[in-house]
Design a protein around this motif. Structure first.
Motif, PDB file in Angstrom:
ATOM      1  N   HIS A   1      54.919  43.332  51.478  1.00 44.44           N
ATOM      2  CA  HIS A   1      53.802  43.394  50.528  1.00 44.44           C
ATOM      3  C   HIS A   1      53.969  44.689  49.725  1.00 44.44           C
ATOM      4  CE1 HIS A   1      49.497  41.753  49.828  1.00 44.44           C
ATOM      5  NE2 HIS A   1      49.699  42.672  48.903  1.00 44.44           N
ATOM      6  N   TRP A   2      55.150  44.799  49.092  1.00 43.15           N
ATOM      7  CA  TRP A   2      55.433  45.766  48.026  1.00 43.15           C
ATOM      8  C   TRP A   2      55.838  47.181  48.442  1.00 43.15           C
ATOM      9  CZ3 TRP A   2      50.536  44.609  44.543  1.00 43.15           C
ATOM     10  CH2 TRP A   2      50.474  43.223  44.286  1.00 43.15           C
TER      11      TRP A   2
ATOM     12  N   LYS B   1      36.896  49.734  43.341  1.00 41.55           N
ATOM     13  CA  LYS B   1      36.852  48.273  43.342  1.00 41.55           C
ATOM     14  C   LYS B   1      36.967  47.814  44.793  1.00 41.55           C
ATOM     15  CE  LYS B   1      39.428  44.796  40.700  1.00 41.55           C
ATOM     16  NZ  LYS B   1      40.761  44.570  40.090  1.00 41.55           N
TER      17      LYS B   1
ATOM     18  N   GLN C   1      47.773  49.382  51.730  1.00 41.35           N
ATOM     19  CA  GLN C   1      46.386  49.466  51.273  1.00 41.35           C
ATOM     20  C   GLN C   1      45.394  49.829  52.376  1.00 41.35           C
ATOM     21  OE1 GLN C   1      46.928  45.474  49.121  1.00 41.35           O
ATOM     22  NE2 GLN C   1      45.525  46.557  47.775  1.00 41.35           N
TER      23      GLN C   1
ATOM     24  N   TYR D   1      36.657  44.806  47.954  1.00 35.83           N
ATOM     25  CA  TYR D   1      36.868  43.383  48.224  1.00 35.83           C
ATOM     26  C   TYR D   1      36.399  42.945  49.618  1.00 35.83           C
ATOM     27  CZ  TYR D   1      40.066  42.586  44.224  1.00 35.83           C
ATOM     28  OH  TYR D   1      40.619  42.435  42.977  1.00 35.83           O
TER      29      TYR D   1
ATOM     30  N   ASN E   1      43.562  50.668  41.134  1.00 37.07           N
ATOM     31  CA  ASN E   1      42.144  50.869  40.819  1.00 37.07           C
ATOM     32  C   ASN E   1      41.378  51.678  41.862  1.00 37.07           C
ATOM     33  OD1 ASN E   1      41.968  47.485  39.462  1.00 37.07           O
ATOM     34  ND2 ASN E   1      42.720  49.357  38.525  1.00 37.07           N
TER      35      ASN E   1
ATOM     36  N   SER F   1      42.855  49.768  46.315  1.00 35.24           N
ATOM     37  CA  SER F   1      43.432  48.908  45.278  1.00 35.24           C
ATOM     38  C   SER F   1      44.619  49.691  44.708  1.00 35.24           C
ATOM     39  CB  SER F   1      42.370  48.629  44.214  1.00 35.24           C
ATOM     40  OG  SER F   1      42.950  48.097  43.062  1.00 35.24           O
ATOM     41  N   TRP F   2      45.770  49.039  44.554  1.00 29.59           N
ATOM     42  CA  TRP F   2      47.009  49.734  44.190  1.00 29.59           C
ATOM     43  C   TRP F   2      46.793  50.729  43.061  1.00 29.59           C
ATOM     44  CZ3 TRP F   2      51.109  48.780  47.311  1.00 29.59           C
ATOM     45  CH2 TRP F   2      50.987  47.657  48.137  1.00 29.59           C
TER      46      TRP F   2
ATOM     47  N   TRP G   1      40.420  37.782  50.580  1.00 31.09           N
ATOM     48  CA  TRP G   1      40.876  39.143  50.300  1.00 31.09           C
ATOM     49  C   TRP G   1      39.635  39.929  50.021  1.00 31.09           C
ATOM     50  CZ3 TRP G   1      45.445  41.470  50.891  1.00 31.09           C
ATOM     51  CH2 TRP G   1      45.562  42.773  50.397  1.00 31.09           C
TER      52      TRP G   1
ATOM     53  N   ASN H   1      47.816  32.809  46.343  1.00 33.31           N
ATOM     54  CA  ASN H   1      46.819  33.854  46.125  1.00 33.31           C
ATOM     55  C   ASN H   1      46.119  33.533  44.816  1.00 33.31           C
ATOM     56  OD1 ASN H   1      48.011  34.965  48.354  1.00 33.31           O
ATOM     57  ND2 ASN H   1      48.819  36.775  47.319  1.00 33.31           N
TER      58      ASN H   1
ATOM     59  N   TYR I   1      43.043  34.193  42.262  1.00 30.49           N
ATOM     60  CA  TYR I   1      41.913  34.991  41.789  1.00 30.49           C
ATOM     61  C   TYR I   1      41.316  34.358  40.537  1.00 30.49           C
ATOM     62  CZ  TYR I   1      43.208  38.507  45.180  1.00 30.49           C
ATOM     63  OH  TYR I   1      43.471  39.155  46.360  1.00 30.49           O
TER      64      TYR I   1
ATOM     65  N   GLU J   1      45.116  34.479  49.727  1.00 32.58           N
ATOM     66  CA  GLU J   1      44.215  35.495  49.167  1.00 32.58           C
ATOM     67  C   GLU J   1      43.257  34.826  48.195  1.00 32.58           C
ATOM     68  OE1 GLU J   1      45.909  39.065  47.336  1.00 32.58           O
ATOM     69  OE2 GLU J   1      47.422  39.157  48.914  1.00 32.58           O
TER      70      GLU J   1
ATOM     71  N   ASN K   1      55.153  38.738  49.317  1.00 34.22           N
ATOM     72  CA  ASN K   1      53.875  38.575  48.640  1.00 34.22           C
ATOM     73  C   ASN K   1      54.047  38.758  47.133  1.00 34.22           C
ATOM     74  OD1 ASN K   1      50.823  38.451  48.722  1.00 34.22           O
ATOM     75  ND2 ASN K   1      51.124  40.380  47.624  1.00 34.22           N
ATOM     76  N   GLU K   2      53.702  37.719  46.381  1.00 31.09           N
ATOM     77  CA  GLU K   2      53.558  37.809  44.919  1.00 31.09           C
ATOM     78  C   GLU K   2      54.740  38.459  44.201  1.00 31.09           C
ATOM     79  OE1 GLU K   2      49.823  39.624  43.952  1.00 31.09           O
ATOM     80  OE2 GLU K   2      48.663  37.943  44.703  1.00 31.09           O
TER      81      GLU K   2
ATOM     82  N   THR L   1      44.999  45.887  36.171  1.00 27.61           N
ATOM     83  CA  THR L   1      45.665  44.646  36.546  1.00 27.61           C
ATOM     84  C   THR L   1      44.824  43.454  36.147  1.00 27.61           C
ATOM     85  OG1 THR L   1      44.733  45.022  38.734  1.00 27.61           O
ATOM     86  CG2 THR L   1      47.073  45.445  38.476  1.00 27.61           C
TER      87      THR L   1
ATOM     88  N   TRP M   1      38.151  39.776  35.264  1.00 29.15           N
ATOM     89  CA  TRP M   1      38.908  38.671  35.840  1.00 29.15           C
ATOM     90  C   TRP M   1      37.994  37.455  35.786  1.00 29.15           C
ATOM     91  CZ3 TRP M   1      42.478  39.910  40.611  1.00 29.15           C
ATOM     92  CH2 TRP M   1      43.180  41.101  40.364  1.00 29.15           C
TER      93      TRP M   1
HETATM   94  C1  BG6 Z   1      46.810  40.760  44.829  1.00 29.74           C
HETATM   95  C2  BG6 Z   1      47.547  41.623  45.842  1.00 29.74           C
HETATM   96  O1  BG6 Z   1      47.624  40.623  43.729  1.00 29.74           O
HETATM   97  O2  BG6 Z   1      45.641  41.259  44.298  1.00 29.74           O
HETATM   98  C3  BG6 Z   1      46.664  42.586  46.605  1.00 29.74           C
HETATM   99  O3  BG6 Z   1      48.301  40.831  46.726  1.00 29.74           O
HETATM  100  C4  BG6 Z   1      45.677  43.227  45.642  1.00 29.74           C
HETATM  101  O4  BG6 Z   1      47.476  43.510  47.280  1.00 29.74           O
HETATM  102  C5  BG6 Z   1      44.817  42.125  45.052  1.00 29.74           C
HETATM  103  O5  BG6 Z   1      44.882  44.214  46.206  1.00 29.74           O
HETATM  104  C6  BG6 Z   1      43.719  42.634  44.142  1.00 29.74           C
HETATM  105  O6  BG6 Z   1      44.258  43.406  43.123  1.00 29.74           O
HETATM  106  P1  BG6 Z   1      43.504  44.666  42.556  1.00 29.74           P
HETATM  107  O7  BG6 Z   1      44.334  45.117  41.429  1.00 29.74           O
HETATM  108  O8  BG6 Z   1      42.166  44.207  42.151  1.00 29.74           O
HETATM  109  O9  BG6 Z   1      43.439  45.624  43.694  1.00 29.74           O
END
Ligand code: BG6
Length: 470
Positions: free
Chosen positions: A118-119, A433, A17, A435, A429, A426-427, A419, A295, A297, A373, A162-163, A319, A346
Motif C-alpha cells: 500500500h505504497w 480529513k 497511515q 474517515y 491531506n 491522509s497521505w 475506509w 476501492n 469513492y 475501500e 493497492n490502487e 486528491t 468528491w
Molecule cells: C485511497 C487509498 O485511494 O483513498 C487510501 O487507498 C486513502 O490509502 C484513501 O487514504 C482516501 O484518500 P485521501 O486522499 O482522502 O486520504
C-alpha cells in the motif's frame, strides 16, 4: 434482505497511515518517510512518523474493532519492516509485529485481510528507480514469498497491490506522490506494466505453495459516465473507461491488455517496454487470480476536453477533485450542478456505484469481488464531546444499500470494507480529513474514542444489514 452469513463486514487501514514507529525495532526508511519531509509536499507538513501509533497500540485498536463486531480487518504490511533494505536480511521484529497483529485479530475471530503493498516502498528500492526498475519486481516477489511463508498459515486472503493507478499517476503524472515526477506518461505506463507483471509472478508463486487461501489485488473503481448523451461526450467516457478501467482490469482478469489502449499507445510511442515472456506470464496468471478488490469513492463525470485546463492541486485538497484533464487531453473530469459532493469535492454517488458494478459485470462476468475501500472523508463535528459523524453513517448506509442492490442484480460481492477502521493520516491531506469509526484525539496523547458511526455499524453488522435505512 440480509447479507449472507459468509459476506464479510470489515474495515481497512494501511501501514504508513496508521502504524507510526517509522524507525522502531529495525524498520528501514521508505519513500514516504523521505518524501513527506520535503517542505511543501504534504498538508501542514504532516508525516507518518507517529501517525496514530497503531504499531504500539494495535491491541487496544483490535479490541475496539472486536467490540464493533468487525468480521474482518484489512491492513497492509510495511515492506521495510520485514526487509529494511527492500531485499536481503529479514528483520525478525517486523515479522513478530505482524504475527502478533494477525494473532490478535484471530483471538477475536476477525479475519485478517492482508495487503502486501500500500505504497510505502523501501527507500533503497526507490533510489534504484522504484517500479520503473524491473529488479523491483524480483525484490517484490521475494518479499511476498517471505510474507506467505511467515503468515500464510493464518492469513487466507492476500491483496498484492493497492490502487496501481494512484501511485503510478500521482508519482509520474501529477507529481503529488513519490517520486514527484510530472507529466511523464511514458514512465506512468511502464510502472503500471511492471506492477501487473509483479502481480502475475506473485500469484503464480503463491499457488505453488498450496496454502489454500485466495489472492487478488485492489483497484480504484471510478467508472466514467458522460455528462450528457452527446456522441462526443460518450466517446470521452468510453476513452476514460478504456484507459482507467480496462487498462488496469484486463491484464489481471483477462490476461491481456485492451486493444484500444494498446493501439493508442503504439501511435504515441508510450507503449511500455515489455517482453513476450512477460506478456505470456500475465496471460498464464489471469485464471489464478481469485478475486478483485474494488476501492470505490466516486464515479467520474467526464466530457470532451476543449481548450487548456489547468491541473489543480492544492495541499488541503490534493486528491480526487474534479477539474482534471486526462494526460492525453481527450477528456476532463467535471463537477456537475445536480450532484452532491463532500467537503473535499468528491462526488457522493451510490447510484454510480450500482451502475458501475453492472458495467463491470457486463465486461468481465461474475467475478468474485470485495469492496476493499469505501467511505467518507469529513471533518467530523464534535458536539458536547461526542463525535457525531452522521454524514458518515448516511454515506455508508447508502453505499451498503447499493451493494445489496448490486448483489440482487447478480454482481458477486463477498465483503465490504469501510475506509477506515480508525482515523488515520491522509497521505496529503493530513489529519483534518477523517474517515474512521474510531476517533483519535491528537490533543490528548492519541486517545481513542468511539464515534456515532461505531455504534451504528455495530448494529448493522449484528443484524446483517437488514436495518439499512431508506
Ligand atoms: C485511497 C487509498 O485511494 O483513498 C487510501 O487507498 C486513502 O490509502 C484513501 O487514504 C482516501 O484518500 P485521501 O486522499 O482522502 O486520504
Amino acid at each position: 434482505m440480509k447479507f449472507a452469513n459468509d459476506f464479510l463486514f470489515g474495515a481497512a487501514t494501511a501501514s504508513y497511515q496508521v502504524e507510526g514507529a517509522w524507525d522502531q525495532d529495525g524498520k528501514g526508511p521508505t519513500n514516504w518517510d523521505e518524501f513527506s519531509k520535503i517542505p511543501g509536499k504534504t498538508f501542514q507538513g504532516t508525516n507518518g512518523d507517529v501517525a496514530v501509533d497503531h504499531y504500539n497500540r494495535y491491541k487496544e485498536d483490535v479490541k475496539l474493532m472486536a467490540e464493533m463486531g468487525l468480521e474482518s480487518y484489512r491492513f497492509s504490511i510495511s515492506w521495510a519492516r520485514i526487509l529494511p533494505n527492500g531485499r536481503g536480511e529479514i528483520n525478525q521484529k517486523g515479522i513478530d509485529f505482524y504475527n502478533n497483529l494477525i494473532d490478535e485479530c484471530l483471538k477475536y475471530g476477525i479475519v485478517p485481510f492482508v495487503t502486501l503493498y500500500h505504497w510505502d516502498l523501501p527507500l533503497a528500492l526507490e533510489k534504484e528507480g522504484a517500479w520503473l526498475n524491473k529488479n523491483t519486481v524480483d525484490a517484490y516477489v521475494e518479499y511476498a514469498k517471505i510474507c506467505f511463508n511467515a503468515f500464510g498459515d493464518r492469513v487466507k486472503n492476500f491483496i498484492t497491490f493497492n490502487e496501481t493507478v494512484v501511485f503510478a499517476s500521482l508519482g509520474y503524472l501529477s507529481g503529488a506522490h513519490p517520486p514527484g515526477i510530472q507529466n511523464n506518461p511514458k514512465k506512468y505506463f511502464q510502472v503500471t506494466h511492471n506492477v501487473f507483471y509483479a502481480h502475475a509472478k506473485t500469484i503464480i508463486e503463491y499457488k505453488k505453495l498450496n496454502q489454500y487461501g485466495e489472492i487478488g489485488l485492489s483497484h480504484v473503481f471510478a467508472p466514467a459516465f458522460a455528462v450528457d448523451d452527446s456522441e462526443e461526450n460518450n466517446f470521452a467516457a468510453m476513452h476514460a473507461n478504456q484507459f482507467n478501467m480496462n487498462w488496469f482490469y484486463d491484464p489481471i482478469l483477462k490476461g491481456k491488455y485492451p486493444e484500444y489502449v494498446v493501439q493508442q499507445l503504439e501511435k504515441t510511442g508510450l507503449l511500455p517496454d515489455w517482453t513476450a515472456d512477460e506478456l505470456l506470464l500475465i496471460e498464464q496468471a489471469a485464471p489464478l487470480n481469485d478475486f478483485m478488490g474494488l476501492n470505490y469513492y466516486q464515479p467520474m463525470r467526464v466530457e470532451k476536453m476543449e481548450g487548456a485546463v489547468e491541473h489543480v492541486i492544492t495541499l488541503d485538497n490534493s486528491t480526487g477533485r474534479p477539474g482534471n484533464p486526462s494526460f492525453d487531453q481527450v477528456y476532463k473530469t467535471v463537477k456537475m450542478d445536480d450532484k452532491k459532493y463532500t467537503k473535499w469535492d468528491w462526488e457522493i454517488s451510490p447510484e454510480g456505484f450500482v451502475a458501475g458494478l453492472e458495467m463491470l459485470k457486463d465486461n468481465y462476468g461474475q467475478i468474485k469481488l470485495y469492496i476493499t475501500e469505501n467511505g467518507l472523508g469529513d471533518e467530523d463535528p464534535i458536539i458536547e464531546g461526542e463525535v457525531c459523524d452522521i454524514a458518515r453513517i448516511n454515506f455508508i448506509n447508502d453505499h451498503l444499500k447499493a451493494v445489496k442492490e448490486a448483489i440482487s442484480r447478480g454482481v458477486h460481492i463477498k465483503g465490504y470494507y469501510a475506509w477506515s477502521a480508525i482515523d488515520l493520516l491522509s497521505w496529503l491531506n493530513g489529519y483534518k480529513k477523517q474517515y474512521g469509526f474510531i476517533y483519535v484525539d491528537h490533543q490528548k496523547g492519541l486517545e481513542r474514542k468511539k464515534k456515532a458511526s461505531f455504534h451504528w455499524f455495530k448494529n448493522i453488522i449484528a443484524t446483517r444489514g437488514e436495518n439499512l435505512e431508506g
